[in-house]
Design an enzyme around this catalytic site. Structure first.
Site, mmCIF file in Angstrom:
data_model
loop_
_atom_site.group_PDB
_atom_site.id
_atom_site.type_symbol
_atom_site.label_atom_id
_atom_site.label_comp_id
_atom_site.label_asym_id
_atom_site.label_seq_id
_atom_site.Cartn_x
_atom_site.Cartn_y
_atom_site.Cartn_z
ATOM 1 N N GLY A 207 0.703 -1.317 0.081
ATOM 2 C CA GLY A 207 -0.007 -0.026 -0.059
ATOM 3 C C GLY A 207 0.782 1.444 0.029
ATOM 4 O O GLY A 207 0.207 2.521 0.105
ATOM 5 N N GLU A 235 3.850 -7.198 0.935
ATOM 6 C CA GLU A 235 2.891 -7.505 -0.454
ATOM 7 C C GLU A 235 2.850 -6.304 -1.198
ATOM 8 O O GLU A 235 1.658 -5.669 -1.474
ATOM 9 C CB GLU A 235 1.658 -8.035 0.345
ATOM 10 C CG GLU A 235 1.660 -9.478 0.915
ATOM 11 C CD GLU A 235 0.348 -9.729 1.367
ATOM 12 O OE1 GLU A 235 -0.567 -9.038 1.179
ATOM 13 O OE2 GLU A 235 0.160 -10.648 2.523
ATOM 14 N N TYR A 277 -11.846 6.032 -7.865
ATOM 15 C CA TYR A 277 -11.158 6.672 -6.639
ATOM 16 C C TYR A 277 -10.963 8.096 -6.705
ATOM 17 O O TYR A 277 -10.182 8.778 -5.838
ATOM 18 C CB TYR A 277 -10.022 6.252 -6.429
ATOM 19 C CG TYR A 277 -9.885 4.544 -6.321
ATOM 20 C CD1 TYR A 277 -10.700 3.806 -5.448
ATOM 21 C CD2 TYR A 277 -9.191 3.892 -7.099
ATOM 22 C CE1 TYR A 277 -10.892 2.396 -5.301
ATOM 23 C CE2 TYR A 277 -9.150 2.472 -6.880
ATOM 24 C CZ TYR A 277 -9.986 1.625 -6.077
ATOM 25 O OH TYR A 277 -9.915 0.232 -6.178
ATOM 26 N N CYS A 302 -20.767 6.743 -22.940
ATOM 27 C CA CYS A 302 -21.679 7.623 -22.474
ATOM 28 C C CYS A 302 -22.004 7.953 -21.119
ATOM 29 O O CYS A 302 -23.138 7.271 -20.563
ATOM 30 C CB CYS A 302 -23.228 7.004 -23.159
ATOM 31 S SG CYS A 302 -23.301 7.192 -25.118
#
Length: 382
Positions: A207, A235, A277, A302
């Protein structure tokens, strides 16, 4: 990139092998002997997976499909972690067959694990962190992990059920901007030492923002692992692949309403993060013009939210010119969609010497290949 666009068309995902290697090098330099697992959801392209496995990297998988990809490229056993808050029976079976390590996300999961599993307990440190709410997995209101108070009971239940409780797992979110968020999370984990005793593994997740102080985060992670007498696992996902990828898109035209729009042939179906986000990606014009303006980059769907960027300074666009949308190596192709029966783009890699095709462009027939025609549909009659 002009050559790639001519050869393979647009929209097009373009990857740089040198940046892939450099990103992994930065992780190894910062985290030293920590075991690295790639969060496959960022980009599951088989070529990228093979490169990472060859470099000794394992995989964090959150679906049976991702486990199938890991197995397909040759990963088994300690090279696979199975994560996720709502694993299916199929995913438990696949993980057990591959000898994977499971991340336990809730108390009830102890009773669902295959016999004799290796497991980590995911801890939710209940922190507010510097990222979008949808990416904050360590917040008190998120669906992930067990509370600090639940940790000793879950570890005890794992051992009582005959599983190997390796240790703890923490992942507080993605695209986190402030490294102090990680320090706070590790601090809350260290408070558990008196009730957990020594552990074999501390999985510190990933992260990290692309510009994060990786060395500082690594120092805190190693110190926390040492506090438990544990080996450190990490990770990374987006960190390894985001900057290695670019989405090439071609200008279709311009439009002037309440704002000035440059219309392009890529959009939310090729890069969902800006809509999902509010993510901001760097945009580079691959053309020159004397006049400059400020433009919103709009896709063909659209949908009013189909915008790749807002208020971007650009030379005056002309049809056929190319835009490069940066940091698209993570969650670009992975989240791409056949919405509107749009064919997903090709993926290509620049090796330093040549362009290598990693995935061909879909055709409309590829998009509907799994659908049954009337003649193929089984009869519902007796």
């Amino acid at each position: 990139m002009q050559e790639a666009a001519k050869r393979f068309g647009t929209p097009l995902y373009v990857y740089d092998a040198a940046e892939l290697d450099a990103a992994l090098g930065r992780v190894h330099s910062a985290f030293g002997d920590a075991r690295v697992y790639y969060a496959m959801k960022a980009n599951p392209n088989l070529h990228l997976l093979r490169r990472l496995l060859a470099a000794g990297v394992g995989f964090e998988c959150v679906s049976s499909g991702e486990m199938a990809r890991a197995e397909h490229v040759g990963a088994t056993g300690e090279h696979i972690i199975v994560n996720g808050p709502a694993k299916s029976a199929e995913e438990y079976r696949a993980g057990a067959r591959l000898g994977a390590t499971f991340v336990v996300d809730r108390e009830e999961e102890v009773d669902l694990l295959p016999p004799g599993s290796r497991a980590l307990v995911r801890v939710n440190p209940a922190l507010a962190v510097s990222t979008h709410d949808h990416l904050a997995t360590g917040a008190a209101q998120s669906k992930f992990g067990v509370s600090l108070a639940q940790v000793p009971g879950v570890l005890g239940a794992l051992r009582a059920a005959g599983h190997t409780a390796l240790g703890l797992h923490v992942h507080i979110g993605s695209a986190i901007r402030d490294a102090d968020d990680f320090t706070a999370a590790f601090g809350r984990l260290r408070e558990l030492r008196e009730v957990t005793g020594p552990l074999q593994v501390l999985d510190a997740g990933g992260g990290w923002g692309l510009d994060a102080d990786l060395s500082g985060i690594a120092r805190e992670a190693h110190a926390t692992a040492a506090h438990f007498g544990a080996q450190l696992w990490v990770e990374p996902g987006r960190y390894l692949v985001a900057r290695a990828g670019t989405l090439l898109t071609q200008v279709v035209g311009t439009k002037h309403t309440g704002r000035d729009f440059v219309l392009v042939d890529a959009g939310m179906t090729e890069l969902l993060r800006p809509m999902l986000y509010g993510a901001e990606h760097p945009v580079q014009a691959l053309w020159e013009a004397s006049a400059q303006g400020v433009w919103d980059v709009a896709g063909p769907a659209c949908e009013s939210g189909d915008l790749l960027a807002r208020a971007v300074p650009l030379p005056t666009p002309t049809p056929g010119a190319l835009l490069a949308i940066g940091e698209a190596g993570a969650y670009g192709a992975a989240m791409s969609s056949p919405y509107l029966t749009r064919s997903r783009p090709a993926e290509v890699l620049w090796t330093g010497q040549e362009w290598q095709l990693l995935r061909r462009r879909e055709t409309p027939q590829d998009v509907w290949a799994a659908e049954l025609t009337a003649a193929e549909t089984p009869s519902a009659g007796c």
